[in-house]
Every structure is written in C-alpha cells, then in structure tokens.
Design an enzyme around this catalytic site. Structure first.
Site, short mmCIF file in Angstrom:
data_model
loop_
_atom_site.label_atom_id
_atom_site.label_comp_id
_atom_site.label_asym_id
_atom_site.label_seq_id
_atom_site.Cartn_x
_atom_site.Cartn_y
_atom_site.Cartn_z
N HIS A 100 0.82 -1.21 0.00
CA HIS A 100 0.00 0.00 0.00
C HIS A 100 0.85 1.26 0.00
O HIS A 100 0.35 2.34 0.29
CB HIS A 100 -0.95 -0.01 1.20
CG HIS A 100 -1.85 -1.20 1.22
ND1 HIS A 100 -1.52 -2.35 1.91
CD2 HIS A 100 -3.03 -1.44 0.60
CE1 HIS A 100 -2.49 -3.25 1.73
NE2 HIS A 100 -3.41 -2.72 0.93
N GLY A 101 2.13 1.11 -0.29
CA GLY A 101 2.97 2.28 -0.50
C GLY A 101 3.38 3.03 0.75
O GLY A 101 3.31 4.25 0.78
#
Lengths: 58, 270
Positions: B236-237
């Site tokens: 999810h970065g």
C-alpha cells in the site's frame, strides 16, 4: 514417649506451627518423592534413554 | 388372689403382701428366681392410649403378686450386656485403670501426624497440578530453541540490508553508512508520525535491527527503496526511512525494534 510429648506440645498443638511443619515438610517430601520416582522411571527404562546412548553420538 | 397394683401412693399398703418392692429410686433387691419358673406375661389387649399406658412399665412400679407363683420385677435390666467397644478403642485407652491423660500425647501426636502427612501430600499434589497448568501456558521447547539467533556482523558490508528469519518473522539488519546515520539524526521529531529519535531505535548507530513487518497490514517491506532511502512496502505504499520510521503512506507506526544485544562482532536477537 517423651518424644511424642515434645512433638505434641511444640509442633502439633498450635495451628501456626502445625501449618509451618506441613509447609516445610512438603518441601522435603517433594524433593524425595521426585528423586525416587525419577530413579524408578530410569531403572524401568534403562537402555532407552538419552543418557544411555549419549556416548555413541558425542 | 391376683392383684395388679400401681405403685406410688398405694405402695406402702401393699408392703405386707409384696416381699420385695422396688421403685427405681431404691436399690433393687435381687430375688433369685428359677429360670424355668419365669413367666413372661404378654401385654394386655390394648386398644386405647390409657390401657397401653397402664400396660407398659413406664411409670411407677407394678408388682404382680400371687400366692402361688413367684413374682418378678424387670426394671433393672441386668440381663442387657453393656456393649464392648474394645475393638474401636485405641490401645492406650483399653485399660480402664490407666488414666487417659497419661497417653494423651501419644494419641494426639499420632492423629496429627496422619493429618499432617495427608496435608503434605495434598499440598504437593496441588502444587504439581498448578505448576503443570501454569507451565503449559509458556512457550514450547521448539519455539524457545528458535527464540534467539546469532548474527555475525562482520559478514554484512556497509550500506547493505540483510534479512534473517527470527521467530517466524523477517528480521532486517542494516549496516548503515555514516551519511545515513547523519541524515536520520538530523530529522526533526515534529515531522514524524510516530516520533522516535534515531538513538531510541538503535544501540549502535552503525546497525539498525528491525522486524520486517509493515505496521499497516503486515507485508514485508522492500529494503533500499522508497522515497526516504530506507524501506518501501509494495502493498500500500508505505515509505520508511533508514531508521525504520514511517515517513509516508498508510502505516501508523515505525517498524518494530526487537530486543537485541551485541557480543563483540556477534549480534544476539531475542
């Protein structure tokens, strides 16, 4: 004869000393009982335990 | 002549005809009666409480006199044997001529000894059961065997991040360059989401030891990538810096630092 009398007067008559005697007796009873049962177990299982075959691997 | 007389107020008048009169309070004079002449009189036919009361020997004296037959009074009950409790008594108490208090210590001590031995065994049993249940909650031996790992730090070159497995989780060990250390130390704490200084997270600033599980949803971050030169979680970065602190992305907390210690060039984690 007098051993019983001493025991009764000093230890058993007072609940506090009786409880103390039970508690301290449990300590020694535990040790004795566990050593005895362990030695019985090891005698019955002689030759099957790690201590008996350890020398082959070390 | 046969007369049934109630004892009590009339008793003195019948003394002449009754050779022996006893009334329970006085000593019964024994009258030798030949056994074969004993007559057991059956109870009268009782139909009411009054007649039953009169028939039973419950009050006063009821001598039965006869000119022909000998009479008998059966109140003393000398024929009922006193029960023998010898089998139930302690050896010290058997002799009725010996005082009980002379042997009280022996008897009491024996009782207490039995009670004490029983409580001792009970206490031991209770202790073993409790110990067994409590120890069943602790880690198993195979888990404990894997609980600690040793890492030889001499094998990790500077600027490299190495992954190990520790307690089922990835463990990142990063040999940081002096530039990285300087960068991380210069980061102002106010700009951080989970404020922790670099000193709090490392024991030796050259080595960063963190658990490689993203604090967002548990992915494993990728080393040496991301905007801050540390770790980047591809799921999810989330961007972590070279001290494992969250700088950007959804993760709420910094990467966890496990307990570790240094032993020369060895790092012991766990």
């Amino acid at each position: 004869m007098s051993v019983w009398a001493t025991l009764n007067r000093t230890v058993f008559k007072r609940t506090s000393t009786f409880a103390l005697a039970v508690a301290s007796g449990t300590f020694f009873f535990e040790r004795t009982f566990e050593v005895a049962s362990q030695s019985i177990f090891e005698r019955i299982n002689k030759g099957k335990l790690w201590n008996d075959i350890k020398h082959k691997y070390e | 002549m046969t007369a049934v007389v109630r004892a009590g107020h009339l008793a003195p008048y019948f003394k002449a005809s009754a050779p022996v009169v006893s009334n329970g309070l006085k000593i019964v004079a024994a009258v030798p009666t030949p056994v074969d002449k004993l007559v057991v009189k059956p109870l009268e036919n009782t139909s009411t409480v009054q007649s039953l009361h009169g028939a039973l020997p419950v009050q006063g004296l009821k001598p039965k006199c006869s000119t022909r037959a000998p009479f008998q009074v059966r109140f003393a009950h000398t024929d009922v044997a006193v029960p023998d409790f010898t089998a139930y008594r302690r050896k010290d108490n058997q002799n009725p001529r010996v005082k009980a208090e002379e042997s009280v210590n022996e008897r009491n001590s024996f009782t207490y000894l039995i009670a004490g031995a029983g409580s001792m065994a009970g206490a031991y049993a209770a202790k073993s059961i409790v110990t067994q249940f409590v120890s069943s909650m602790s880690a198993a031996a195979d888990v404990l065997a894997l609980a600690k790992i040793e890492v030889n730090l001499a094998e990790i070159p500077e600027g490299k991040s190495v992954t190990f497995k520790w307690r089922g989780k990835p463990l990142f060990i990063r040999h940081r360059t002096p530039e990285e250390i300087a960068t991380e130390r210069a980061v102002p704490l106010e700009s951080l989401r989970d404020p922790q200084s670099d000193d709090q997270r490392t024991q030796d600033p050259k080595w960063l030891v963190i658990i490689g599980v993203c604090t967002h949803l548990g992915c494993v971050p990728v080393a040496n990538s991301g905007d801050f030169g540390g770790y980047y979680c591809p799921c999810h970065g989330s961007h972590y810096d070279a001290s494992g602190r969250i700088r950007k992305g959804p993760a709420p907390l910094n990467l966890e630092v496990p307990p570790h210690a240094y032993d020369g060039s060895l790092l012991i984690v766990g």
